[in-house]
Write a protein that holds these residues in place. Sequence first.
Motif, mmCIF file in Angstrom:
data_model
loop_
_atom_site.group_PDB
_atom_site.id
_atom_site.type_symbol
_atom_site.label_atom_id
_atom_site.label_comp_id
_atom_site.label_asym_id
_atom_site.label_seq_id
_atom_site.Cartn_x
_atom_site.Cartn_y
_atom_site.Cartn_z
ATOM 1 N N PRO A 60 30.803 -42.609 65.245
ATOM 2 C CA PRO A 60 30.265 -42.152 66.536
ATOM 3 C C PRO A 60 28.881 -42.741 66.811
ATOM 4 N N LEU A 61 28.651 -43.094 68.049
ATOM 5 C CA LEU A 61 27.391 -43.707 68.456
ATOM 6 C C LEU A 61 26.190 -42.856 68.051
ATOM 7 N N TRP A 62 26.269 -41.538 68.274
ATOM 8 C CA TRP A 62 25.121 -40.672 67.966
ATOM 9 C C TRP A 62 24.813 -40.702 66.469
ATOM 10 N N TRP A 63 25.844 -40.752 65.616
ATOM 11 C CA TRP A 63 25.639 -40.755 64.170
ATOM 12 C C TRP A 63 25.033 -42.081 63.714
ATOM 13 N N ALA A 80 6.757 -40.830 63.954
ATOM 14 C CA ALA A 80 5.821 -40.524 65.043
ATOM 15 C C ALA A 80 6.259 -41.095 66.381
ATOM 16 N N HIS A 81 6.809 -42.296 66.393
ATOM 17 C CA HIS A 81 7.189 -42.881 67.685
ATOM 18 C C HIS A 81 8.491 -42.298 68.231
ATOM 19 N N TYR A 82 9.092 -41.381 67.493
ATOM 20 C CA TYR A 82 10.299 -40.699 67.972
ATOM 21 C C TYR A 82 10.001 -39.307 68.530
ATOM 22 N N THR A 83 8.743 -38.974 68.682
ATOM 23 C CA THR A 83 8.366 -37.635 69.132
ATOM 24 C C THR A 83 9.077 -37.244 70.425
ATOM 25 N N GLU A 84 9.046 -38.126 71.403
ATOM 26 C CA GLU A 84 9.679 -37.816 72.690
ATOM 27 C C GLU A 84 11.195 -37.693 72.544
ATOM 28 N N ALA A 85 11.810 -38.598 71.794
ATOM 29 C CA ALA A 85 13.263 -38.542 71.591
ATOM 30 C C ALA A 85 13.663 -37.273 70.836
ATOM 31 N N ILE A 86 12.865 -36.876 69.862
ATOM 32 C CA ILE A 86 13.151 -35.652 69.111
ATOM 33 C C ILE A 86 13.050 -34.440 70.031
ATOM 34 N N GLN A 87 12.004 -34.394 70.843
ATOM 35 C CA GLN A 87 11.853 -33.270 71.766
ATOM 36 C C GLN A 87 13.014 -33.219 72.760
ATOM 37 N N THR A 88 13.422 -34.364 73.259
ATOM 38 C CA THR A 88 14.555 -34.410 74.191
ATOM 39 C C THR A 88 15.822 -33.929 73.496
ATOM 40 N N ALA A 89 16.013 -34.344 72.240
ATOM 41 C CA ALA A 89 17.187 -33.898 71.485
ATOM 42 C C ALA A 89 17.133 -32.397 71.234
ATOM 43 N N LEU A 90 15.963 -31.873 70.940
ATOM 44 C CA LEU A 90 15.828 -30.422 70.746
ATOM 45 C C LEU A 90 16.155 -29.686 72.045
ATOM 46 N N ASP A 91 15.647 -30.198 73.165
ATOM 47 C CA ASP A 91 15.911 -29.567 74.455
ATOM 48 C C ASP A 91 17.390 -29.608 74.808
ATOM 49 N N ALA A 92 18.091 -30.654 74.336
ATOM 50 C CA ALA A 92 19.510 -30.814 74.650
ATOM 51 C C ALA A 92 20.415 -30.316 73.524
ATOM 52 N N SER A 93 19.856 -29.606 72.553
ATOM 53 C CA SER A 93 20.647 -29.201 71.387
ATOM 54 C C SER A 93 21.817 -28.302 71.737
ATOM 55 N N VAL A 94 21.751 -27.621 72.868
ATOM 56 C CA VAL A 94 22.874 -26.776 73.279
ATOM 57 C C VAL A 94 24.131 -27.613 73.527
ATOM 58 N N GLY A 95 23.946 -28.913 73.802
ATOM 59 C CA GLY A 95 25.079 -29.809 74.039
ATOM 60 C C GLY A 95 25.770 -30.262 72.771
ATOM 61 N N GLY A 96 25.218 -29.932 71.610
ATOM 62 C CA GLY A 96 25.815 -30.315 70.335
ATOM 63 C C GLY A 96 25.376 -31.698 69.888
ATOM 64 N N LEU A 97 25.688 -32.019 68.660
ATOM 65 C CA LEU A 97 25.294 -33.302 68.095
ATOM 66 C C LEU A 97 26.066 -34.467 68.690
ATOM 67 N N GLY A 98 27.286 -34.237 69.096
ATOM 68 C CA GLY A 98 28.149 -35.315 69.560
ATOM 69 C C GLY A 98 27.852 -35.832 70.946
ATOM 70 N N LEU A 99 26.845 -35.298 71.609
ATOM 71 C CA LEU A 99 26.487 -35.733 72.957
ATOM 72 C C LEU A 99 25.920 -37.150 72.897
ATOM 73 N N ALA A 106 18.414 -41.196 69.457
ATOM 74 C CA ALA A 106 17.472 -41.389 68.348
ATOM 75 C C ALA A 106 16.926 -40.064 67.840
ATOM 76 N N GLY A 107 16.771 -39.093 68.731
ATOM 77 C CA GLY A 107 16.275 -37.779 68.333
ATOM 78 C C GLY A 107 17.240 -37.010 67.452
ATOM 79 N N ARG A 108 18.476 -37.446 67.416
ATOM 80 C CA ARG A 108 19.456 -36.813 66.540
ATOM 81 C C ARG A 108 19.168 -37.100 65.070
ATOM 82 N N LEU A 109 18.114 -37.899 64.806
ATOM 83 C CA LEU A 109 17.714 -38.157 63.427
ATOM 84 C C LEU A 109 17.408 -36.856 62.686
ATOM 85 N N LEU A 110 17.259 -35.781 63.428
ATOM 86 C CA LEU A 110 17.000 -34.484 62.790
ATOM 87 C C LEU A 110 18.159 -34.042 61.897
#
Length: 179
Positions: A60-63, A80-99, A106-110
């Motif tokens: 999967p692309l996200w993985w 550090a340069h993923y701060t914005e992507a991580i925050q966006t991924a956290l905000d979109a976490s309700v959509g699940g990892l497979g989004l 990139a924020g799915r690195l969590l």
Amino acid sequence: DVFLANLGGRVDGYFVRAANGLPTYLVIDSRLLGNDALLRAAVAHQYAHAVLDAYDPGAPLWWSEASAAWLEGQIVGSYAHYTEAIQTALDASVGGLGLDDARVLAGRLLWPTYLAGVHGQTGIVRQIWESLDGAGDGSDLWAATDQVLRASGTSLEEAFSDYSLWLLLSGSRSDDRHF
């Protein structure tokens, strides 16, 4: 092979999958020359993509993006340069990892960060990729993840439940023991 080209500032680089007997190669933005930190991060990220693609080009692309971003951070020592992507991924976490939304990939690195950190073994991400490779075409990321986690004494269900709690306890809700 690694090629340098002016990519116009939209991306730092990309990799091209081998086809018709041709080798895989990387293209890195030539404008990164002179900025060793960004150059190193871009090369590490694209090299990670090439290596991971060899394990399972159908992952999967996200993985793939989460794993490459996580590996990049392991190599350069910072996310550090993923701060914005991580925050966006956290905000979109309700959509699940497979989004597969480009803004959150990139924020799915969590997820690999959680998997490697909570079990104290960074090799767990590699083991998941190896499990995907061993399963061949049509491999199932979730089945591979569950198989690896069960071998380490937990399950996908337990890990994802705990990961969800980690997400909940992030940002202003942090208890300083999670992300």
